[in-house]
Scaffold this motif. Structure first.
Motif, PDB file in Angstrom:
ATOM      1  N   ASP A   1      -7.982  -3.596   0.549  1.00 43.49           N
ATOM      2  CA  ASP A   1      -7.476  -2.443   0.198  1.00 43.49           C
ATOM      3  C   ASP A   1      -7.316  -2.549  -1.357  1.00 43.49           C
ATOM      4  O   ASP A   1      -6.362  -3.478  -1.707  1.00 43.49           O
ATOM      5  CB  ASP A   1      -6.176  -1.869   0.727  1.00 43.49           C
ATOM      6  CG  ASP A   1      -5.739  -0.603   0.466  1.00 43.49           C
ATOM      7  OD1 ASP A   1      -6.001  -0.239  -0.893  1.00 43.49           O
ATOM      8  OD2 ASP A   1      -4.850   0.052   0.735  1.00 43.49           O
ATOM      9  N   SER A   2      -7.646  -1.782  -2.421  1.00 44.08           N
ATOM     10  CA  SER A   2      -7.639  -2.177  -3.689  1.00 44.08           C
ATOM     11  C   SER A   2      -6.290  -2.038  -3.999  1.00 44.08           C
ATOM     12  O   SER A   2      -5.659  -2.610  -5.206  1.00 44.08           O
ATOM     13  CB  SER A   2      -8.662  -1.392  -4.575  1.00 44.08           C
ATOM     14  OG  SER A   2      -8.200   0.056  -4.452  1.00 44.08           O
TER      15      SER A   2
ATOM     16  N   GLY B   1      -6.717   6.772  -5.756  1.00 46.19           N
ATOM     17  CA  GLY B   1      -6.964   7.296  -4.400  1.00 46.19           C
ATOM     18  C   GLY B   1      -7.300   5.883  -3.539  1.00 46.19           C
ATOM     19  O   GLY B   1      -7.185   4.944  -3.692  1.00 46.19           O
ATOM     20  N   ALA B   2      -7.849   6.070  -2.188  1.00 44.69           N
ATOM     21  CA  ALA B   2      -8.235   5.196  -1.348  1.00 44.69           C
ATOM     22  C   ALA B   2      -9.278   4.441  -1.667  1.00 44.69           C
ATOM     23  O   ALA B   2     -10.448   5.026  -1.705  1.00 44.69           O
ATOM     24  CB  ALA B   2      -8.027   5.572   0.089  1.00 44.69           C
TER      25      ALA B   2
ATOM     26  N   GLY C   1      -2.513  -8.137   0.349  1.00 45.02           N
ATOM     27  CA  GLY C   1      -2.239  -7.695   1.641  1.00 45.02           C
ATOM     28  C   GLY C   1      -3.525  -8.192   2.739  1.00 45.02           C
ATOM     29  O   GLY C   1      -4.381  -9.126   2.209  1.00 45.02           O
ATOM     30  N   PRO C   2      -3.437  -7.701   3.737  1.00 45.23           N
ATOM     31  CA  PRO C   2      -4.685  -8.287   4.751  1.00 45.23           C
ATOM     32  C   PRO C   2      -5.764  -8.100   4.491  1.00 45.23           C
ATOM     33  O   PRO C   2      -6.333  -7.157   3.583  1.00 45.23           O
ATOM     34  CB  PRO C   2      -4.185  -7.266   6.208  1.00 45.23           C
ATOM     35  CG  PRO C   2      -3.507  -6.228   5.899  1.00 45.23           C
ATOM     36  CD  PRO C   2      -2.768  -6.726   4.377  1.00 45.23           C
ATOM     37  N   LYS C   3      -6.977  -8.839   4.708  1.00 37.11           N
ATOM     38  CA  LYS C   3      -8.355  -8.662   4.564  1.00 37.11           C
ATOM     39  C   LYS C   3      -8.971  -8.658   5.847  1.00 37.11           C
ATOM     40  O   LYS C   3      -8.540  -9.266   6.780  1.00 37.11           O
ATOM     41  CB  LYS C   3      -8.876  -9.725   3.613  1.00 37.11           C
ATOM     42  CG  LYS C   3      -8.264  -9.585   2.332  1.00 37.11           C
ATOM     43  CD  LYS C   3      -7.761 -10.933   1.819  1.00 37.11           C
ATOM     44  CE  LYS C   3      -7.323 -10.675   0.320  1.00 37.11           C
ATOM     45  NZ  LYS C   3      -5.856 -10.642   0.228  1.00 37.11           N
TER      46      LYS C   3
ATOM     47  N   TRP D   1     -13.753  -9.794  -6.152  1.00 31.79           N
ATOM     48  CA  TRP D   1     -13.962  -8.718  -5.471  1.00 31.79           C
ATOM     49  C   TRP D   1     -14.446  -7.453  -6.356  1.00 31.79           C
ATOM     50  O   TRP D   1     -14.514  -7.460  -7.629  1.00 31.79           O
ATOM     51  CB  TRP D   1     -12.313  -8.189  -5.073  1.00 31.79           C
ATOM     52  CG  TRP D   1     -11.817  -9.126  -4.132  1.00 31.79           C
ATOM     53  CD1 TRP D   1     -11.204 -10.251  -4.563  1.00 31.79           C
ATOM     54  CD2 TRP D   1     -11.977  -9.089  -2.654  1.00 31.79           C
ATOM     55  NE1 TRP D   1     -10.810 -10.723  -3.269  1.00 31.79           N
ATOM     56  CE2 TRP D   1     -11.263 -10.147  -2.233  1.00 31.79           C
ATOM     57  CE3 TRP D   1     -12.564  -8.258  -1.767  1.00 31.79           C
ATOM     58  CZ2 TRP D   1     -10.984 -10.374  -0.847  1.00 31.79           C
ATOM     59  CZ3 TRP D   1     -12.249  -8.265  -0.390  1.00 31.79           C
ATOM     60  CH2 TRP D   1     -11.866  -9.566  -0.034  1.00 31.79           C
ATOM     61  N   ARG D   2     -15.207  -6.592  -5.709  1.00 33.56           N
ATOM     62  CA  ARG D   2     -15.867  -5.288  -6.264  1.00 33.56           C
ATOM     63  C   ARG D   2     -15.645  -4.178  -5.516  1.00 33.56           C
ATOM     64  O   ARG D   2     -15.491  -4.000  -4.425  1.00 33.56           O
ATOM     65  CB  ARG D   2     -17.311  -5.580  -5.980  1.00 33.56           C
ATOM     66  CG  ARG D   2     -17.900  -6.837  -6.830  1.00 33.56           C
ATOM     67  CD  ARG D   2     -19.312  -6.931  -6.564  1.00 33.56           C
ATOM     68  NE  ARG D   2     -19.634  -6.819  -5.196  1.00 33.56           N
ATOM     69  CZ  ARG D   2     -20.597  -7.294  -4.698  1.00 33.56           C
ATOM     70  NH1 ARG D   2     -21.782  -7.887  -5.081  1.00 33.56           N
ATOM     71  NH2 ARG D   2     -20.772  -7.364  -3.129  1.00 33.56           N
ATOM     72  N   LYS D   3     -15.129  -3.269  -6.459  1.00 32.11           N
ATOM     73  CA  LYS D   3     -14.669  -1.934  -6.009  1.00 32.11           C
ATOM     74  C   LYS D   3     -15.956  -0.831  -5.897  1.00 32.11           C
ATOM     75  O   LYS D   3     -16.917  -1.050  -6.949  1.00 32.11           O
ATOM     76  CB  LYS D   3     -13.774  -1.158  -6.958  1.00 32.11           C
ATOM     77  CG  LYS D   3     -12.972  -0.061  -6.334  1.00 32.11           C
ATOM     78  CD  LYS D   3     -12.212   0.514  -7.594  1.00 32.11           C
ATOM     79  CE  LYS D   3     -10.894  -0.286  -7.514  1.00 32.11           C
ATOM     80  NZ  LYS D   3      -9.776   0.381  -8.515  1.00 32.11           N
TER      81      LYS D   3
END
Length: 79
Positions: free
Chosen positions: A54-55, A38-39, A60-62, A27-29
């Motif tokens: 959601d980082s 923050g979001a 959770g859901p994807k 995963w990449r932010k």
């Protein structure tokens, strides 16, 4: 890309309906994200698809979109 599939811990070996999942990582932010809570959205790649999560809730859901739909979403958001 090789995917590692995992069967749900609620599945049995009796041939019933089972759900298997594969990790979309790495995963990449976003570069625009900071470490201040923050979001943030992270993305992960599959052949022909892009996953988003959601980082703050990595388990959770994807959401998974085709690359074309993801590009269209990005264009709308840039709007």
């Amino acid at each position: 890309m090789t995917l590692t599939w995992r069967k749900s811990s609620h599945s049995d070996n009796l041939g019933g309906n089972c759900v298997e999942v594969a990790d979309l990582g790495p995963w990449r932010k976003s570069r625009r994200s900071d470490d201040q809570g923050g979001a943030c959205i992270e993305v992960g790649a599959l052949p022909g698809m892009v996953g988003m999560r959601d980082s703050k809730d990595p388990d959770g859901p994807k959401v998974v979109l085709s690359r074309g739909d993801f590009a269209a979403l990005v264009n709308v958001l840039k709007g």
